[in-house]
Design a protein around this motif. Structure first.
Motif, short mmCIF file in Angstrom:
data_model
loop_
_atom_site.label_atom_id
_atom_site.label_comp_id
_atom_site.label_asym_id
_atom_site.label_seq_id
_atom_site.Cartn_x
_atom_site.Cartn_y
_atom_site.Cartn_z
N SER A 62 39.95 43.77 47.63
CA SER A 62 38.84 43.38 46.74
C SER A 62 38.94 44.22 45.46
O SER A 62 39.14 45.44 45.52
CB SER A 62 37.50 43.60 47.42
N ALA A 65 35.35 45.08 39.68
CA ALA A 65 35.35 44.50 38.34
C ALA A 65 35.22 45.56 37.25
O ALA A 65 35.86 45.47 36.19
CB ALA A 65 34.21 43.48 38.22
N THR A 86 39.21 35.76 36.05
CA THR A 86 37.80 35.45 35.86
C THR A 86 37.52 35.13 34.40
O THR A 86 38.33 35.43 33.51
CB THR A 86 36.94 36.65 36.32
N ALA A 92 40.08 38.75 40.19
CA ALA A 92 39.33 38.84 41.44
C ALA A 92 40.18 38.27 42.56
O ALA A 92 41.10 37.47 42.33
CB ALA A 92 38.01 38.09 41.34
#
Length: 298
Positions: A62, A65, A86, A92
């Protein structure tokens, strides 16, 4: 402690119906559904008081961001197409595509990718009208079904020991893949349910060879035997040639569907099949208590 597993080598042969009938006839038994990809024994047994635990296996990447600078190294290195760009120019992870290989985690210049344990499903212990049931469900597309099966068997053995029970009755997965391999090692007896069709005979041969590889004694039940007597005789010849007993034949009967519709096992529904199931279960118990037979190689 005796561990009896019911297998079929294929789906639709009647394995779960036979196992549920045995569950209704057994005493002092822990029940275990080892088909973790598509479990269905709970439909007939209607478990209550379920104590559920998450099944954690493998890892999932993961991207944080706030730490991503949009360099795109992760997308360039991922062989599974699990990284997407994104709208703000960063990246992502698509969870359903991530294989947990950790390549992106290691090669990220900003060290912006976490590698967290993945929850792949759940395992549970429930109460039923026939005793405790150990069961599970793997998330769609998730891996490590063999590990989950091993976990269930461990839970079933610990539960049987804690309650002073001397038998575990397992409904195995169809086929001969990882869940079945994980199911049979160290078991006492495999009951192979087949049907008198070319597909049934073929898959019986496959699962019988697998059990022989693990030196697991086997016995055979021919379900819907009257639909194709010639094929049923060929199955019996195969069993005679390979030294495995045929415990009995079950005829085709609409009572099976009627019982399932009423969410009842065959012994609860009654009729000729209930009597046949009782005879089969007594034969299974007797065979499981006997010494391990010597099987002839295929």
């Amino acid at each position: 402690m005796r561990e009896i597993i019911v297998l079929s080598g294929k789906g639709g042969a009647g394995k779960t119906s036979v196992t549920a009938a045995f569950a209704a006839l057994a005493r002092d038994t822990v029940l275990c559904d080892l088909d973790v990809d598509a479990p269905d024994m709970h439909i007939l047994l209607e478990p209550t008081g379920t104590r559920r635990e998450p099944f954690v296996s493998g890892h999932l990447a993961s991207i944080r961001a706030e730490a991503c600078d949009g360099c795109g190294e992760c997308a360039a290195r991922c062989r599974f197409g699990a990284v997407t760009r994104t709208p703000d120019g960063r990246y992502a992870i698509v969870p359903g595509h991530c294989e947990g290989c950790k390549t992106c985690v290691v090669l990220c210049p900003r060290q912006a990718i976490d590698f967290t344990p993945r929850t792949c499903g759940w395992s549970a212990v429930s109460d039923t009208r026939f005793g405790p049931l150990v069961h599970a469900r793997l998330d769609p597309g998730a891996e490590n079904s063999g590990r989950l099966v091993a976990l269930l068997r461990g839970k079933a053995k610990a539960l049987a020991k804690a309650r002073g029970l001397d038998m575990i009755l397992c409904d195995g997965a169809p086929g001969i893949a990882c869940p079945v391999v994980s199911s049979i090692s160290g078991a006492t007896l495999a009951v192979l349910v087949t049907e008198p069709t070319p597909s049934g005979s073929h898959d019986l041969t496959r699962v019988a060879k697998l059990c022989d590889h693990f030196r697991l004694p086997t016995a055979v039940i021919i379900n819907k035997a009257d639909l194709n007597p010639d094929e049923a005789r060929r199955i019996e010849d195969f069993c005679a040639d390979t030294g495995r007993p045929v415990l009995g034949r079950l005829p085709y009967s609409p009572d099976v569907v009627r019982a399932m519709t009423a969410r009842l096992t065959l012994p609860e529904y009654g009729g000729p099949l209930a009597e046949a199931a009782a005879e089969l279960w007594q034969a299974v118990v007797t065979l499981a208590a006997a010494s391990r037979p010597q099987l002839q190689p295929l």
